[in-house]
Scaffold this motif. Sequence first.
Motif, PDB file in Angstrom:
ATOM      1  N   ARG A   1      -6.660  -5.265 -10.336  1.00 26.71           N
ATOM      2  CA  ARG A   1      -7.586  -4.650  -9.413  1.00 26.71           C
ATOM      3  C   ARG A   1      -7.310  -5.047  -7.958  1.00 26.71           C
ATOM      4  NH1 ARG A   1     -13.279  -6.192 -11.699  1.00 26.71           N
ATOM      5  NH2 ARG A   1     -12.199  -8.191 -12.051  1.00 26.71           N
ATOM      6  N   CYS A   2      -7.522  -4.078  -7.083  1.00 23.58           N
ATOM      7  CA  CYS A   2      -7.318  -4.297  -5.647  1.00 23.58           C
ATOM      8  C   CYS A   2      -8.344  -3.488  -4.873  1.00 23.58           C
ATOM      9  CB  CYS A   2      -5.908  -3.881  -5.242  1.00 23.58           C
ATOM     10  SG  CYS A   2      -5.604  -3.889  -3.452  1.00 23.58           S
ATOM     11  N   ASN A   3      -9.052  -4.133  -3.968  1.00 22.26           N
ATOM     12  CA  ASN A   3      -9.944  -3.455  -3.040  1.00 22.26           C
ATOM     13  C   ASN A   3      -9.519  -3.784  -1.617  1.00 22.26           C
ATOM     14  OD1 ASN A   3     -11.848  -3.833  -5.606  1.00 22.26           O
ATOM     15  ND2 ASN A   3     -12.532  -2.078  -4.398  1.00 22.26           N
ATOM     16  N   TYR A   4      -9.716  -2.858  -0.720  1.00 24.68           N
ATOM     17  CA  TYR A   4      -9.301  -3.082   0.660  1.00 24.68           C
ATOM     18  C   TYR A   4     -10.438  -2.740   1.611  1.00 24.68           C
ATOM     19  CZ  TYR A   4      -8.905   1.940   1.231  1.00 24.68           C
ATOM     20  OH  TYR A   4      -9.194   3.279   1.300  1.00 24.68           O
ATOM     21  N   SER A   5     -10.294  -3.218   2.818  1.00 22.00           N
ATOM     22  CA  SER A   5     -11.246  -2.909   3.879  1.00 22.00           C
ATOM     23  C   SER A   5     -10.462  -2.580   5.139  1.00 22.00           C
ATOM     24  CB  SER A   5     -12.160  -4.116   4.131  1.00 22.00           C
ATOM     25  OG  SER A   5     -12.977  -3.910   5.254  1.00 22.00           O
ATOM     26  N   SER A   6     -10.846  -1.473   5.792  1.00 25.45           N
ATOM     27  CA  SER A   6     -10.160  -1.091   7.019  1.00 25.45           C
ATOM     28  C   SER A   6     -11.009  -0.127   7.812  1.00 25.45           C
ATOM     29  CB  SER A   6      -8.813  -0.443   6.694  1.00 25.45           C
ATOM     30  OG  SER A   6      -8.173  -0.014   7.883  1.00 25.45           O
ATOM     31  N   SER A   7     -10.889  -0.225   9.134  1.00 27.21           N
ATOM     32  CA  SER A   7     -11.618   0.691  10.011  1.00 27.21           C
ATOM     33  C   SER A   7     -10.745   1.872  10.430  1.00 27.21           C
ATOM     34  CB  SER A   7     -12.094  -0.058  11.249  1.00 27.21           C
ATOM     35  OG  SER A   7     -11.000  -0.642  11.920  1.00 27.21           O
ATOM     36  N   VAL A   8      -9.482   1.853  10.015  1.00 25.88           N
ATOM     37  CA  VAL A   8      -8.551   2.931  10.351  1.00 25.88           C
ATOM     38  C   VAL A   8      -7.870   3.414   9.087  1.00 25.88           C
ATOM     39  CG1 VAL A   8      -8.153   2.020  12.658  1.00 25.88           C
ATOM     40  CG2 VAL A   8      -6.651   1.330  10.795  1.00 25.88           C
ATOM     41  N   SER A   9      -7.143   4.535   9.230  1.00 23.22           N
ATOM     42  CA  SER A   9      -6.383   5.039   8.083  1.00 23.22           C
ATOM     43  C   SER A   9      -5.305   4.040   7.690  1.00 23.22           C
ATOM     44  CB  SER A   9      -5.729   6.378   8.441  1.00 23.22           C
ATOM     45  OG  SER A   9      -6.706   7.343   8.701  1.00 23.22           O
ATOM     46  N   VAL A  10      -5.077   3.945   6.405  1.00 23.48           N
ATOM     47  CA  VAL A  10      -4.143   2.930   5.914  1.00 23.48           C
ATOM     48  C   VAL A  10      -3.136   3.519   4.938  1.00 23.48           C
ATOM     49  CG1 VAL A  10      -5.773   1.023   6.174  1.00 23.48           C
ATOM     50  CG2 VAL A  10      -5.646   2.274   3.995  1.00 23.48           C
ATOM     51  N   TYR A  11      -2.061   2.771   4.778  1.00 27.45           N
ATOM     52  CA  TYR A  11      -1.136   2.960   3.682  1.00 27.45           C
ATOM     53  C   TYR A  11      -1.334   1.786   2.735  1.00 27.45           C
ATOM     54  CZ  TYR A  11       1.271   6.294   6.770  1.00 27.45           C
ATOM     55  OH  TYR A  11       1.588   7.338   7.607  1.00 27.45           O
ATOM     56  N   LEU A  12      -1.129   2.028   1.449  1.00 24.10           N
ATOM     57  CA  LEU A  12      -1.357   0.999   0.443  1.00 24.10           C
ATOM     58  C   LEU A  12      -0.105   0.786  -0.387  1.00 24.10           C
ATOM     59  CD1 LEU A  12      -4.830   2.362  -0.475  1.00 24.10           C
ATOM     60  CD2 LEU A  12      -4.458   0.042   0.359  1.00 24.10           C
ATOM     61  N   PHE A  13       0.120  -0.456  -0.765  1.00 30.75           N
ATOM     62  CA  PHE A  13       1.340  -0.838  -1.469  1.00 30.75           C
ATOM     63  C   PHE A  13       1.026  -1.827  -2.592  1.00 30.75           C
ATOM     64  CE2 PHE A  13       4.158   0.751   1.921  1.00 30.75           C
ATOM     65  CZ  PHE A  13       3.312   0.728   3.016  1.00 30.75           C
ATOM     66  N   TRP A  14       1.850  -1.790  -3.616  1.00 27.37           N
ATOM     67  CA  TRP A  14       1.904  -2.861  -4.598  1.00 27.37           C
ATOM     68  C   TRP A  14       3.335  -3.401  -4.629  1.00 27.37           C
ATOM     69  CZ3 TRP A  14      -1.523  -5.636  -7.351  1.00 27.37           C
ATOM     70  CH2 TRP A  14      -2.830  -5.137  -7.492  1.00 27.37           C
ATOM     71  N   TYR A  15       3.416  -4.733  -4.532  1.00 20.30           N
ATOM     72  CA  TYR A  15       4.697  -5.429  -4.634  1.00 20.30           C
ATOM     73  C   TYR A  15       4.652  -6.377  -5.834  1.00 20.30           C
ATOM     74  CZ  TYR A  15       6.326  -4.068   0.071  1.00 20.30           C
ATOM     75  OH  TYR A  15       6.761  -3.378   1.180  1.00 20.30           O
TER      76      TYR A  15
END
Lengths: 115, 114
Positions: free
Chosen positions: B22-36
């Motif tokens: 599981r992964c949750n994120y927080s951002s005030s702008v548009s984002v790109y998301l990655f898994w490494y």
Amino acid sequence: GAGVSQSPSNKVTEKGKDVELRCDPISGHTALYWYRQSLGQGLEFLIYFQGNSAPDKSGLPSDRFSAERTGGSVSTLTIQRTQQEDSAVYLCASSPSGGGSLAQHFGDGTRLSIL
Amino acid sequence: AQSVTQLDSQVPVFEEAPVELRCNYSSSVSVYLFWYVQYPNQGLQLLLKYLSGSTLVKGINGFEAEFNKSQTSFHLRKPSVHISDTAEYFCAVSGSSGNTPLVFGKGTRLSVIA
């Protein structure tokens, strides 16, 4: 080479000494990043280069840390007067220019141990 | 500024069983998301990335992830794991404008049990 190359792979040094870590990015990649991976802090951003300039140095933890990049290629991260809390794996990544959509490619890192 | 939370520090799972990291994120702008993925004594290898478009992203080694904007999540899944999947997995986010550094989660240690 085909990937990001970092040297040395391991470095052990005494507290108070200076160290230099080297990163050779993928040929043609204009963006270069340094990260630090430690047990307590996870993966932390240190500094970002676009070409030879460093528009973002916000992650450098103290003025003992500096980095340079010459010829738009090889980068050196220098830590002066090392402290035990500097022990970590230092990772370098590079990506082509063009925006964050282009994923960063990582080297295998330099494991730094301060005695 | 962005932040990433990986809810599980360790996930043990039996071989051939399904897994979700599981992964949750927080951002005030548009984002790109990655898994490494990181294997012992190696650097990070990109598994998959979400930039835009279809919310279901397929990556290497049979992994996939689904972007859920309303829940600000980007969970990683695999229907049947192998011993060789044992590794540390990192979720990361970056801003979508210009070359921006990655912000990583703390990582999830996946241990596959025979």
